[in-house]
Design an enzyme around this catalytic site. Structure first.
Site, PDB file in Angstrom:
ATOM      1  N   ASN A 108      19.026  21.370  53.769  1.00  0.00           N
ATOM      2  CA  ASN A 108      18.911  20.538  55.251  1.00  0.00           C
ATOM      3  C   ASN A 108      19.702  21.218  56.035  1.00  0.00           C
ATOM      4  O   ASN A 108      20.698  21.642  55.823  1.00  0.00           O
ATOM      5  CB  ASN A 108      19.148  19.069  54.783  1.00  0.00           C
ATOM      6  CG  ASN A 108      18.086  18.334  53.816  1.00  0.00           C
ATOM      7  OD1 ASN A 108      16.980  19.064  53.683  1.00  0.00           O
ATOM      8  ND2 ASN A 108      18.534  17.399  53.054  1.00  0.00           N
ATOM      9  N   ASP A 110      20.825  19.102  58.660  1.00  0.00           N
ATOM     10  CA  ASP A 110      21.365  17.940  59.322  1.00  0.00           C
ATOM     11  C   ASP A 110      22.654  17.487  59.250  1.00  0.00           C
ATOM     12  O   ASP A 110      23.258  16.594  60.071  1.00  0.00           O
ATOM     13  CB  ASP A 110      20.355  16.400  58.956  1.00  0.00           C
ATOM     14  CG  ASP A 110      20.301  16.577  57.476  1.00  0.00           C
ATOM     15  OD1 ASP A 110      21.527  16.650  56.976  1.00  0.00           O
ATOM     16  OD2 ASP A 110      19.527  15.864  56.988  1.00  0.00           O
ATOM     17  N   HIS A 125      19.957  27.011  54.900  1.00  0.00           N
ATOM     18  CA  HIS A 125      18.987  27.346  56.016  1.00  0.00           C
ATOM     19  C   HIS A 125      19.627  26.996  57.081  1.00  0.00           C
ATOM     20  O   HIS A 125      19.119  26.847  58.059  1.00  0.00           O
ATOM     21  CB  HIS A 125      17.616  26.250  55.838  1.00  0.00           C
ATOM     22  CG  HIS A 125      16.751  26.703  55.019  1.00  0.00           C
ATOM     23  ND1 HIS A 125      15.622  26.017  54.448  1.00  0.00           N
ATOM     24  CD2 HIS A 125      16.737  27.973  54.261  1.00  0.00           C
ATOM     25  CE1 HIS A 125      14.996  26.760  53.440  1.00  0.00           C
ATOM     26  NE2 HIS A 125      15.520  27.890  53.341  1.00  0.00           N
ATOM     27  N   CYS A 133      25.294  34.197  65.254  1.00  0.00           N
ATOM     28  CA  CYS A 133      24.645  35.655  65.818  1.00  0.00           C
ATOM     29  C   CYS A 133      24.287  36.466  64.721  1.00  0.00           C
ATOM     30  O   CYS A 133      24.726  36.680  63.645  1.00  0.00           O
ATOM     31  CB  CYS A 133      26.024  36.385  66.225  1.00  0.00           C
ATOM     32  SG  CYS A 133      25.646  38.238  66.717  1.00  0.00           S
ATOM     33  N   CYS A 136      26.354  40.287  64.086  1.00  0.00           N
ATOM     34  CA  CYS A 136      27.615  40.241  63.344  1.00  0.00           C
ATOM     35  C   CYS A 136      27.698  39.052  62.480  1.00  0.00           C
ATOM     36  O   CYS A 136      29.046  38.998  61.826  1.00  0.00           O
ATOM     37  CB  CYS A 136      28.956  40.409  64.233  1.00  0.00           C
ATOM     38  SG  CYS A 136      29.187  38.923  65.233  1.00  0.00           S
ATOM     39  N   CYS A 163      30.352  40.079  69.729  1.00  0.00           N
ATOM     40  CA  CYS A 163      29.840  41.314  69.944  1.00  0.00           C
ATOM     41  C   CYS A 163      28.837  41.395  71.052  1.00  0.00           C
ATOM     42  O   CYS A 163      28.267  42.204  71.433  1.00  0.00           O
ATOM     43  CB  CYS A 163      29.100  41.682  68.618  1.00  0.00           C
ATOM     44  SG  CYS A 163      27.553  40.625  68.322  1.00  0.00           S
ATOM     45  N   THR A 201      12.993  17.495  47.373  1.00  0.00           N
ATOM     46  CA  THR A 201      12.241  18.568  47.833  1.00  0.00           C
ATOM     47  C   THR A 201      11.096  18.914  47.280  1.00  0.00           C
ATOM     48  O   THR A 201      10.844  18.620  46.063  1.00  0.00           O
ATOM     49  CB  THR A 201      13.281  20.170  47.741  1.00  0.00           C
ATOM     50  OG1 THR A 201      12.423  21.065  48.084  1.00  0.00           O
ATOM     51  CG2 THR A 201      13.631  20.154  46.116  1.00  0.00           C
ATOM     52  N   SER A 202      10.276  19.681  48.141  1.00  0.00           N
ATOM     53  CA  SER A 202       8.702  19.922  47.490  1.00  0.00           C
ATOM     54  C   SER A 202       8.890  21.163  46.672  1.00  0.00           C
ATOM     55  O   SER A 202       7.766  21.460  46.212  1.00  0.00           O
ATOM     56  CB  SER A 202       7.757  19.734  48.680  1.00  0.00           C
ATOM     57  OG  SER A 202       8.055  20.871  49.526  1.00  0.00           O
TER      58      SER A 202
HETATM   59  P1  NAD Z   1       9.481  19.115  52.125  1.00  0.00           P
HETATM   60  O1  NAD Z   1       9.307  18.276  53.541  1.00  0.00           O
HETATM   61  O2  NAD Z   1       8.487  20.237  51.877  1.00  0.00           O
HETATM   62  O3  NAD Z   1       9.457  18.087  50.967  1.00  0.00           O
HETATM   63  C1  NAD Z   1      10.104  16.820  51.003  1.00  0.00           C
HETATM   64  C2  NAD Z   1       9.805  16.149  49.487  1.00  0.00           C
HETATM   65  O4  NAD Z   1      10.724  15.070  49.125  1.00  0.00           O
HETATM   66  C3  NAD Z   1       8.448  15.653  49.437  1.00  0.00           C
HETATM   67  O5  NAD Z   1       7.940  16.067  48.258  1.00  0.00           O
HETATM   68  C4  NAD Z   1       8.736  14.080  49.391  1.00  0.00           C
HETATM   69  O6  NAD Z   1       7.799  13.595  48.604  1.00  0.00           O
HETATM   70  C5  NAD Z   1      10.087  14.135  48.901  1.00  0.00           C
HETATM   71  N1  NAD Z   1      10.452  12.785  49.513  1.00  0.00           N
HETATM   72  C6  NAD Z   1      10.537  12.395  50.682  1.00  0.00           C
HETATM   73  N2  NAD Z   1      11.418  11.216  51.046  1.00  0.00           N
HETATM   74  C7  NAD Z   1      11.985  11.138  49.716  1.00  0.00           C
HETATM   75  C8  NAD Z   1      12.954  10.379  49.199  1.00  0.00           C
HETATM   76  N3  NAD Z   1      13.590   9.395  49.863  1.00  0.00           N
HETATM   77  N4  NAD Z   1      13.558  10.397  47.873  1.00  0.00           N
HETATM   78  C9  NAD Z   1      12.877  11.293  47.108  1.00  0.00           C
HETATM   79  N5  NAD Z   1      11.997  12.171  47.628  1.00  0.00           N
HETATM   80  C10 NAD Z   1      11.370  12.135  48.821  1.00  0.00           C
HETATM   81  O7  NAD Z   1      11.104  19.375  52.468  1.00  0.00           O
HETATM   82  P2  NAD Z   1      11.942  20.641  51.662  1.00  0.00           P
HETATM   83  O8  NAD Z   1      11.322  20.932  50.352  1.00  0.00           O
HETATM   84  O9  NAD Z   1      13.361  20.255  51.916  1.00  0.00           O
HETATM   85  O10 NAD Z   1      11.507  21.758  52.524  1.00  0.00           O
HETATM   86  C11 NAD Z   1      11.346  21.815  54.027  1.00  0.00           C
HETATM   87  C12 NAD Z   1      11.989  22.680  54.884  1.00  0.00           C
HETATM   88  O11 NAD Z   1      12.266  21.838  55.971  1.00  0.00           O
HETATM   89  C13 NAD Z   1      13.467  23.087  54.408  1.00  0.00           C
HETATM   90  O12 NAD Z   1      13.502  24.413  54.447  1.00  0.00           O
HETATM   91  C14 NAD Z   1      14.392  22.387  55.517  1.00  0.00           C
HETATM   92  O13 NAD Z   1      15.203  23.204  55.854  1.00  0.00           O
HETATM   93  C15 NAD Z   1      13.587  21.960  56.531  1.00  0.00           C
HETATM   94  N6  NAD Z   1      13.854  20.475  56.982  1.00  0.00           N
HETATM   95  C16 NAD Z   1      15.072  19.895  57.043  1.00  0.00           C
HETATM   96  C17 NAD Z   1      15.354  18.566  57.408  1.00  0.00           C
HETATM   97  C18 NAD Z   1      16.646  18.053  57.370  1.00  0.00           C
HETATM   98  O14 NAD Z   1      17.570  18.780  57.389  1.00  0.00           O
HETATM   99  N7  NAD Z   1      16.771  16.848  57.207  1.00  0.00           N
HETATM  100  C19 NAD Z   1      14.361  17.735  57.668  1.00  0.00           C
HETATM  101  C20 NAD Z   1      12.872  18.372  57.784  1.00  0.00           C
HETATM  102  C21 NAD Z   1      12.563  19.788  57.308  1.00  0.00           C
END
Ligand code: NAD
Length: 266
Positions: A108, A110, A125, A133, A136, A163, A201-202
């Site tokens: 995340n 955020d 990420h 940058c 550098c 830089c 995470t998925s």
């Molecule tokens: P993803 O969207 O691919 O998967 C999210 C997973 O979490 C899904 O399988 C969903 O079913 C599950 N989910 C949703 N809400 C849930 C909850 N409350 N409790 C448990 N499971 C829950 O996200 P990812 O795997 O993190 O990959 C996506 C990319 O998106 C990452 O690289 C990330 O950097 C970026 N991203 C970040 C944010 C953030 O910072 N909040 C938001 C969106 C995307």
């Protein structure tokens, strides 16, 4: 079933030597930030945004001014600056404070783990509140740059004070290499842990999604998933078990049970 698995996870964590948490967009949905691929995900609803996500790093490399104008017009950007951590983030911070979770490795961007109190956070990420940058590798606070004013005055892009190279956000895009410092630290944590707690995470985005496989390759490691739905980690038996549900509900119950077990040990 869920209650039994929370109990099992609490035992695994309370008896762990070096537990780490891996988190994804799912842990922040209950704060109001949509994920990408869940049922209400940004890409599920707006497939054109997924196409854009694959192009944006190339846009930065070719034309940093066009990149910044595009970023400042992103309708989802404001979400990241107006949300609060939820009980899932808070439970992980409590578990770190209690000496159980040693590091949070997050996809995340955020900043919500830090705002909830987690201290050892590896942002695989990047972080939306920082600029970086790519020449550098220096990082800067986004707040130190008035990007809207720079847009009005036609002075974009911001330049690296070190830089002189154009700065991008610290957020890592598709096609962009993961910054070496965080990639290395995260790999070391996956090599060192005896319990890995995977939350929301998925497990579709690589190389982050290979960290559980790195941990799995060592004997005696327990990998627990807390996810709204099964993932390739579940179906390919990378995780030992899944607690299916929402992190904002499951993690506080898990933390409470761990705390009781720790008090009973004293
Ligand atoms: P993803 O969207 O691919 O998967 C999210 C997973 O979490 C899904 O399988 C969903 O079913 C599950 N989910 C949703 N809400 C849930 C909850 N409350 N409790 C448990 N499971 C829950 O996200 P990812 O795997 O993190 O990959 C996506 C990319 O998106 C990452 O690289 C990330 O950097 C970026 N991203 C970040 C944010 C953030 O910072 N909040 C938001 C969106 C995307």
């Amino acid at each position: 079933m869920v209650e039994e698995r929370i109990e099992k996870a609490a035992n695994d964590l309370a008896n762990s030597r070096h537990a780490v948490a891996l988190t994804g967009a799912g842990i922040s949905t209950e704060s109001g930030i949509p994920d990408f691929r869940g049922p209400n995900g940004i890409w599920t609803k707006y497939p054109e945004m997924e196409r854009k996500a694959y192009q944006i790093y190339g846009i930065f490399l070719n034309d940093p001014v066009a990149y910044w104008k595009d970023r400042l017009e992103n309708p989802f950007l404001h979400k990241f600056f107006t949300v609060e951590p939820n009980p899932g983030h808070q439970a992980l911070a409590e578990l770190e404070e209690a000496g159980i979770i040693q590091a949070v490795l997050t996809q995340n961007i955020d900043n919500l783990h830090q705002r909830a109190g987690s201290r050892n956070v590896m942002e695989y990420h990047g972080n939306i509140n920082k600029l970086r940058c790519i020449s550098c590798s220096s990082r800067y606070n986004r707040d130190d740059y008035d990007l809207e004013k720079m847009k009005e005055e036609n002075t974009l892009p911001p330049l690296c004070p070190g830089c002189g190279h154009p700065l991008k956000t610290d957020v890592v895009y598709f096609q962009e290499p993961i910054p070496q410092d965080v990639a290395y630290q995260s790999y070391l944590e996956a090599q060192k842990c005896d319990v890995m707690l995977i939350c929301g995470t998925s497990a579709n985005v690589y190389p982050f999604a290979s960290l559980p496989t790195t941990a799995r390759s060592r004997p005696g490691v327990t990998i627990i998933e807390i996810n709204a739905e099964p993932t390739p980690l579940t179906t390919n038996n990378i995780s030992d078990y899944i607690i299916q549900g929402y992190t904002g509900e499951i993690l506080p119950r898990l933390s409470e049970k761990v705390m009781k077990k720790l008090s009973a040990k004293e």
